[in-house]
Design a protein around this motif. Structure first.
Motif, PDB file in Angstrom:
ATOM      1  N   ALA A 198       8.393 -14.444  39.482  1.00  0.00           N
ATOM      2  CA  ALA A 198       7.367 -15.289  39.825  1.00  0.00           C
ATOM      3  C   ALA A 198       6.885 -16.383  38.321  1.00  0.00           C
ATOM      4  N   VAL A 199       5.681 -14.883  37.984  1.00  0.00           N
ATOM      5  CA  VAL A 199       4.974 -15.866  36.743  1.00  0.00           C
ATOM      6  C   VAL A 199       5.956 -15.573  35.395  1.00  0.00           C
ATOM      7  N   ARG A 200       6.755 -14.711  35.418  1.00  0.00           N
ATOM      8  CA  ARG A 200       7.561 -14.734  33.927  1.00  0.00           C
ATOM      9  C   ARG A 200       8.306 -15.995  34.189  1.00  0.00           C
ATOM     10  N   GLU A 201       9.353 -16.337  35.172  1.00  0.00           N
ATOM     11  CA  GLU A 201       9.699 -17.565  35.194  1.00  0.00           C
ATOM     12  C   GLU A 201       8.713 -18.966  35.045  1.00  0.00           C
ATOM     13  N   LYS A 202       7.734 -19.529  35.628  1.00  0.00           N
ATOM     14  CA  LYS A 202       6.536 -20.171  36.147  1.00  0.00           C
ATOM     15  C   LYS A 202       6.365 -20.619  34.300  1.00  0.00           C
ATOM     16  N   LEU A 203       6.006 -19.591  33.801  1.00  0.00           N
ATOM     17  CA  LEU A 203       5.881 -19.735  32.580  1.00  0.00           C
ATOM     18  C   LEU A 203       6.790 -19.339  31.422  1.00  0.00           C
ATOM     19  N   ALA A 204       8.513 -19.513  31.826  1.00  0.00           N
ATOM     20  CA  ALA A 204       9.156 -19.674  31.215  1.00  0.00           C
ATOM     21  C   ALA A 204       9.332 -18.455  29.837  1.00  0.00           C
ATOM     22  N   ILE A 205       9.067 -17.584  29.925  1.00  0.00           N
ATOM     23  CA  ILE A 205       8.950 -16.246  29.266  1.00  0.00           C
ATOM     24  C   ILE A 205       9.736 -15.817  29.502  1.00  0.00           C
TER      25      ILE A 205
END
Length: 417
Positions: A198-205
């Motif tokens: 979820a964090v990776r998707e939120k930050l578009a990494i």
């Protein structure tokens, strides 16, 4: 043993000092001791004793991250402390709450321990315009020197603390006791993979990017500007490296502008403020923890990264030289070229080599849990009690002042016979 811990603020506020005080409280209580935390908090507008925490009213200082600054004296506060009857007073602050704690302990002949958490020479710019910084630094040395002179024992998390005491010209020994870290909370296996995704998707990494993190309050003293300068020279877009500077503070707007001016906004992300309980997924997303700060004393945020298995990429700092052992729990760089070399060396490692380095990094902080911190401090408390016993015949500071005033008045005014 009954121990009173004095801090300018406490939970739910978050800072390195708050984390340290909470860890010490938990560790001492687990070992069977009674603890009272005395702190400033303007949420209630009056004194409140709840769950062994005494919240003291004061005024909110926006300059100091919205913390409450309490007055240095209060009869009501003194009654609470007297009712608790501490065997040890342990100061973690030097301002209103700390000033009160110091004088209460001295007046009541209670052993006084002082932990130096902050290198205040690096923080003078918060209170003084640039032309007045030398004068403000001189005054701060006199102010903070008072605590060092009057306590029965001093502790600090790194050799920087001993250097600071030496710079003040005071012959006092500082017990170096590393900061604690909540090992179980930051264990790699304790984080839900869905939260990391979820964090990776939120930050578009992208999935194929290697993430390097800094976590902390963004003030000038953290030297994130140095980190950005080095990153701009060391990292190119094809390296597939992202620097995450996680946190908020007065320096954040300037850092964002700096990243724009350096043309590295595609390689740097500023997620903003993240609550402490929400940090583990961010750390689990990372591969390395980076810091260029020369003011931190064994940073708790860095230790949390290491507990998560993140090797540290650290700007060379001789007084924090024991934090990072090259190739065992991280890498040391002195300039952008060395940063590039260390990043390239890490990326060239096989997955098995990276895993071994991660495990070795976590092992390097395995003995920095809450009970270890408490056990180390109990040894210091015993020394402070012995120092107090040996010097208890000395009159308290209040009596010294009264006697000095009486003597001075006697010399100036002699009543007629």
């Amino acid at each position: 043993m009954r121990i009173a811990l004095f801090a300018e603020t406490y939970l739910p506020n978050i800072s390195g000092v708050v984390t340290h005080v909470h860890a010490l409280r938990v560790g001492l209580e687990r070992l069977g001791h009674e603890v009272l935390v005395v702190c400033g908090d303007n949420s209630y507008g009056h004194y409140l004793l709840r769950d062994n925490v005494l919240y003291c009213p004061g005024f909110v200082s926006q300059k100091f991250y919205g913390y409450t600054i309490s007055t240095p004296w209060s009869r009501e506060r003194a009654r609470y402390i007297k009712d608790f009857a501490p065997d040890i007073v342990h100061l973690h602050t030097e301002f209103g709450i700390g000033f009160f704690g110091m004088h209460w302990a001295m007046h009541h002949n209670v052993p006084l321990v002082y932990t130096l958490h902050t290198m205040y020479d690096d923080y003078v710019y918060y209170i003084a315009p640039k032309p007045f910084i030398p004068a403000a630094r001189s005054l701060s040395h006199q102010f903070f020197g008072r605590y060092i002179k009057n306590c029965d024992a001093i502790t600090g998390p790194s050799l920087k603390c001993q250097e600071y005491v030496d710079a003040l010209g005071l012959s006092r020994h500082v017990h170096i006791i590393p900061n604690p870290v909540e090992l179980d909370k930051f264990a790699p296996g304790a984080v839900n993979p869905a939260d990391v995704t979820a964090v990776r998707e939120k930050l578009a990494i992208p999935e194929d990017c290697t993430c390097v993190l800094f976590v902390g309050r963004l003030g000038q003293e953290k030297s994130c500007d140095v980190l950005l300068d080095c990153w701009a020279q060391a990292v190119s877009p094809e390296d597939k490296l992202k620097l995450l500077i996680v946190g908020d503070g007065p320096a954040r707007p300037g850092l964002i502008k700096q990243a724009e001016a350096l043309g590295i906004t595609d390689r740097v992300i500023f997620p903003g403020k993240v609550m402490h309980d929400d940090i583990p997924p961010y750390l689990a997303l990372g591969s390395l923890y980076a810091t260029a700060s020369l003011s931190d004393t064994n940073s708790i945020s860095m230790l949390e990264g290491m507990a998560s298995g993140l090797p540290v990429l650290q700007l060379y700092d001789p007084l924090n030289g024991d934090q990072v052992t090259e190739g065992q729990n991280g890498f040391v760089f002195r300039n952008a070229m060395e940063m590039k070399q260390k990043l390239s060396a890490y990326q060239a490692m096989s997955p098995a080599e990276k895993q071994r380095l991660s495990e070795s990094t976590r092992q390097s902080v395995a003995k920095k849990g809450y009970e270890t911190l408490a056990e180390n401090l109990l040894t210091v408390y015993a020394e402070a009690a012995e120092h107090k016993r040996q010097t208890q015949d000395r009159p308290p500071l209040v009596l010294k002042i009264r006697r000095g005033l009486k003597h001075a008045v006697g010399k100036i005014y002699k009543p007629p016979r």
